[in-house]
Design a protein around this motif. Structure first.
Motif, PDB file in Angstrom:
ATOM      1  N   ARG A  39       0.831  -1.207   0.000  1.00  0.00           N
ATOM      2  CA  ARG A  39       0.000   0.000   0.000  1.00  0.00           C
ATOM      3  C   ARG A  39       0.865   1.257   0.000  1.00  0.00           C
ATOM      4  O   ARG A  39       0.577   2.220  -0.703  1.00  0.00           O
ATOM      5  CB  ARG A  39      -0.910   0.001   1.234  1.00  0.00           C
ATOM      6  CG  ARG A  39      -2.131  -0.859   1.088  1.00  0.00           C
ATOM      7  CD  ARG A  39      -3.035  -0.633   2.276  1.00  0.00           C
ATOM      8  NE  ARG A  39      -2.296  -0.898   3.492  1.00  0.00           N
ATOM      9  CZ  ARG A  39      -2.623  -1.788   4.433  1.00  0.00           C
ATOM     10  NH1 ARG A  39      -3.725  -2.469   4.298  1.00  0.00           N
ATOM     11  NH2 ARG A  39      -1.881  -1.973   5.492  1.00  0.00           N
ATOM     12  N   ASP A  40       1.960   1.238   0.784  1.00  0.00           N
ATOM     13  CA  ASP A  40       2.863   2.393   0.813  1.00  0.00           C
ATOM     14  C   ASP A  40       3.505   2.627  -0.548  1.00  0.00           C
ATOM     15  O   ASP A  40       3.653   3.769  -0.992  1.00  0.00           O
ATOM     16  CB  ASP A  40       3.950   2.206   1.879  1.00  0.00           C
ATOM     17  CG  ASP A  40       3.417   2.368   3.297  1.00  0.00           C
ATOM     18  OD1 ASP A  40       2.299   2.896   3.443  1.00  0.00           O
ATOM     19  OD2 ASP A  40       4.143   1.971   4.244  1.00  0.00           O
ATOM     20  N   VAL A  41       3.877   1.531  -1.212  1.00  0.00           N
ATOM     21  CA  VAL A  41       4.496   1.664  -2.545  1.00  0.00           C
ATOM     22  C   VAL A  41       3.505   2.279  -3.518  1.00  0.00           C
ATOM     23  O   VAL A  41       3.854   3.183  -4.296  1.00  0.00           O
ATOM     24  CB  VAL A  41       5.016   0.293  -3.044  1.00  0.00           C
ATOM     25  CG1 VAL A  41       5.326   0.324  -4.527  1.00  0.00           C
ATOM     26  CG2 VAL A  41       6.246  -0.121  -2.257  1.00  0.00           C
ATOM     27  N   ARG A  42       2.254   1.814  -3.503  1.00  0.00           N
ATOM     28  CA  ARG A  42       1.240   2.386  -4.396  1.00  0.00           C
ATOM     29  C   ARG A  42       1.005   3.862  -4.082  1.00  0.00           C
ATOM     30  O   ARG A  42       0.890   4.691  -4.978  1.00  0.00           O
ATOM     31  CB  ARG A  42      -0.070   1.599  -4.282  1.00  0.00           C
ATOM     32  CG  ARG A  42      -0.045   0.287  -5.025  1.00  0.00           C
ATOM     33  CD  ARG A  42      -1.445  -0.310  -5.155  1.00  0.00           C
ATOM     34  NE  ARG A  42      -2.105  -0.531  -3.865  1.00  0.00           N
ATOM     35  CZ  ARG A  42      -2.039  -1.649  -3.138  1.00  0.00           C
ATOM     36  NH1 ARG A  42      -1.325  -2.656  -3.593  1.00  0.00           N
ATOM     37  NH2 ARG A  42      -2.699  -1.752  -2.006  1.00  0.00           N
ATOM     38  N   ARG A  43       0.939   4.207  -2.790  1.00  0.00           N
ATOM     39  CA  ARG A  43       0.745   5.599  -2.389  1.00  0.00           C
ATOM     40  C   ARG A  43       1.926   6.460  -2.846  1.00  0.00           C
ATOM     41  O   ARG A  43       1.754   7.541  -3.397  1.00  0.00           O
ATOM     42  CB  ARG A  43       0.585   5.694  -0.865  1.00  0.00           C
ATOM     43  CG  ARG A  43       0.323   7.109  -0.362  1.00  0.00           C
ATOM     44  CD  ARG A  43       0.191   7.169   1.157  1.00  0.00           C
ATOM     45  NE  ARG A  43       1.302   6.570   1.874  1.00  0.00           N
ATOM     46  CZ  ARG A  43       2.465   7.191   2.138  1.00  0.00           C
ATOM     47  NH1 ARG A  43       2.657   8.423   1.730  1.00  0.00           N
ATOM     48  NH2 ARG A  43       3.424   6.577   2.814  1.00  0.00           N
ATOM     49  N   LEU A  44       3.138   5.949  -2.634  1.00  0.00           N
ATOM     50  CA  LEU A  44       4.325   6.699  -3.042  1.00  0.00           C
ATOM     51  C   LEU A  44       4.416   6.828  -4.557  1.00  0.00           C
ATOM     52  O   LEU A  44       4.849   7.863  -5.074  1.00  0.00           O
ATOM     53  CB  LEU A  44       5.584   6.049  -2.475  1.00  0.00           C
ATOM     54  CG  LEU A  44       5.763   6.169  -0.956  1.00  0.00           C
ATOM     55  CD1 LEU A  44       6.975   5.354  -0.511  1.00  0.00           C
ATOM     56  CD2 LEU A  44       5.902   7.610  -0.538  1.00  0.00           C
ATOM     57  N   GLU A  45       4.012   5.794  -5.277  1.00  0.00           N
ATOM     58  CA  GLU A  45       4.018   5.885  -6.746  1.00  0.00           C
ATOM     59  C   GLU A  45       3.021   6.934  -7.228  1.00  0.00           C
ATOM     60  O   GLU A  45       3.313   7.690  -8.158  1.00  0.00           O
ATOM     61  CB  GLU A  45       3.711   4.521  -7.357  1.00  0.00           C
ATOM     62  CG  GLU A  45       4.871   3.553  -7.299  1.00  0.00           C
ATOM     63  CD  GLU A  45       4.504   2.168  -7.807  1.00  0.00           C
ATOM     64  OE1 GLU A  45       3.294   1.878  -7.971  1.00  0.00           O
ATOM     65  OE2 GLU A  45       5.436   1.380  -8.034  1.00  0.00           O
ATOM     66  N   SER A  46       1.851   6.991  -6.585  1.00  0.00           N
ATOM     67  CA  SER A  46       0.877   8.013  -6.996  1.00  0.00           C
ATOM     68  C   SER A  46       1.397   9.413  -6.641  1.00  0.00           C
ATOM     69  O   SER A  46       1.234  10.359  -7.424  1.00  0.00           O
ATOM     70  CB  SER A  46      -0.485   7.759  -6.355  1.00  0.00           C
ATOM     71  OG  SER A  46      -0.444   7.999  -4.964  1.00  0.00           O
ATOM     72  N   GLU A  47       2.041   9.553  -5.483  1.00  0.00           N
ATOM     73  CA  GLU A  47       2.636  10.845  -5.125  1.00  0.00           C
ATOM     74  C   GLU A  47       3.747  11.208  -6.108  1.00  0.00           C
ATOM     75  O   GLU A  47       3.884  12.371  -6.495  1.00  0.00           O
ATOM     76  CB  GLU A  47       3.199  10.801  -3.702  1.00  0.00           C
ATOM     77  CG  GLU A  47       2.161  10.881  -2.619  1.00  0.00           C
ATOM     78  CD  GLU A  47       2.779  10.863  -1.232  1.00  0.00           C
ATOM     79  OE1 GLU A  47       4.013  11.056  -1.119  1.00  0.00           O
ATOM     80  OE2 GLU A  47       2.017  10.660  -0.264  1.00  0.00           O
ATOM     81  N   LEU A  48       4.531  10.206  -6.502  1.00  0.00           N
ATOM     82  CA  LEU A  48       5.614  10.455  -7.462  1.00  0.00           C
ATOM     83  C   LEU A  48       5.052  10.927  -8.798  1.00  0.00           C
ATOM     84  O   LEU A  48       5.567  11.882  -9.389  1.00  0.00           O
ATOM     85  CB  LEU A  48       6.456   9.189  -7.651  1.00  0.00           C
ATOM     86  CG  LEU A  48       7.617   9.296  -8.635  1.00  0.00           C
ATOM     87  CD1 LEU A  48       8.630  10.327  -8.148  1.00  0.00           C
ATOM     88  CD2 LEU A  48       8.266   7.946  -8.826  1.00  0.00           C
ATOM     89  N   ARG A  49       3.972  10.271  -9.281  1.00  0.00           N
ATOM     90  CA  ARG A  49       3.351  10.711 -10.543  1.00  0.00           C
ATOM     91  C   ARG A  49       2.823  12.143 -10.409  1.00  0.00           C
ATOM     92  O   ARG A  49       2.967  12.956 -11.314  1.00  0.00           O
ATOM     93  CB  ARG A  49       2.220   9.755 -10.931  1.00  0.00           C
ATOM     94  CG  ARG A  49       2.695   8.467 -11.572  1.00  0.00           C
ATOM     95  CD  ARG A  49       1.528   7.690 -12.176  1.00  0.00           C
ATOM     96  NE  ARG A  49       0.528   7.308 -11.179  1.00  0.00           N
ATOM     97  CZ  ARG A  49       0.571   6.209 -10.430  1.00  0.00           C
ATOM     98  NH1 ARG A  49       1.581   5.379 -10.557  1.00  0.00           N
ATOM     99  NH2 ARG A  49      -0.402   5.951  -9.578  1.00  0.00           N
ATOM    100  N   GLU A  50       2.202  12.434  -9.260  1.00  0.00           N
ATOM    101  CA  GLU A  50       1.678  13.777  -9.034  1.00  0.00           C
ATOM    102  C   GLU A  50       2.798  14.802  -8.993  1.00  0.00           C
ATOM    103  O   GLU A  50       2.710  15.880  -9.607  1.00  0.00           O
ATOM    104  CB  GLU A  50       0.904  13.801  -7.709  1.00  0.00           C
ATOM    105  CG  GLU A  50       0.206  15.110  -7.424  1.00  0.00           C
ATOM    106  CD  GLU A  50      -0.570  15.062  -6.114  1.00  0.00           C
ATOM    107  OE1 GLU A  50      -0.638  16.112  -5.464  1.00  0.00           O
ATOM    108  OE2 GLU A  50      -1.082  13.996  -5.754  1.00  0.00           O
TER     109      GLU A  50
END
Length: 169
Positions: A39-50
């Motif tokens: 879940r943290d990886v998915r959250r961080l990936e979405s933050e990275l895309r943003e």
């Protein structure tokens, strides 16, 4: 059932059960850690895309700003060159040297008024006479003569209004 109780009383079985219990809890802890990390990886990936989207937007804005500044700088350079060429042309314009000479003469006259005691009254009288001639020459027959034949309409000196007879001398 006796067999089961006998097996359960064995030290090996107790060790095995305790080992399986520790293994189960370790497996459960690893699984929950894996799910949490996923879940943290998915959250961080979405933050990275943003953040990458914001960075791209910022870079586009900076690029447009830099381009407009560069265009303005080029325009100012062209204007500077045009003004330099215009200034050089105006300095070489006919009458510029005469205007400069007039300024020098005017400055010299001011200095002479301050430094030479007898110069000022004679100069002021000559200026008044020249102003009167110019005013008289701006209207009437003198103006027409000056337009038709430049140089004749203006006089210089106190006897300029009297005709000269070169044949008598």
């Amino acid at each position: 059932m006796e067999q089961f109780i006998k097996i359960m009383q064995s030290e090996f079985v107790w060790g095995l059960l305790i080992g399986f219990t520790f293994a189960f809890f370790a497996w459960k802890s690893g699984l929950s850690t894996k799910l949490r990390l996923s879940r943290d990886v998915r959250r961080l990936e979405s933050e990275l895309r943003e953040l990458q989207g914001h960075l791209n937007t910022q870079l586009k804005i900076n690029s447009q700003g830099n381009q407009s500044l560069q265009d303005e700088l080029d325009d100012l350079r062209r204007q500077n060159e045009n003004l330099r060429v215009s200034l050089a042309g105006l300095q070489n314009k006919p009458g510029r040297a005469e205007h400069r000479q007039y300024q020098i003469t005017e400055s010299a006259v001011r200095m002479m008024r301050e430094q030479a005691p007898g110069f000022a009254p004679a100069w002021e009288k000559a200026v008044r006479q020249a102003e009167a001639e110019v005013e008289a020459g701006e209207s009437g027959l003198k103006r027409l003569v000056r337009k038709v034949i430049p140089g004749i309409g203006m006089s210089s000196g106190p006897n300029a209004n009297t005709p000269h007879d070169d044949e008598e001398h």
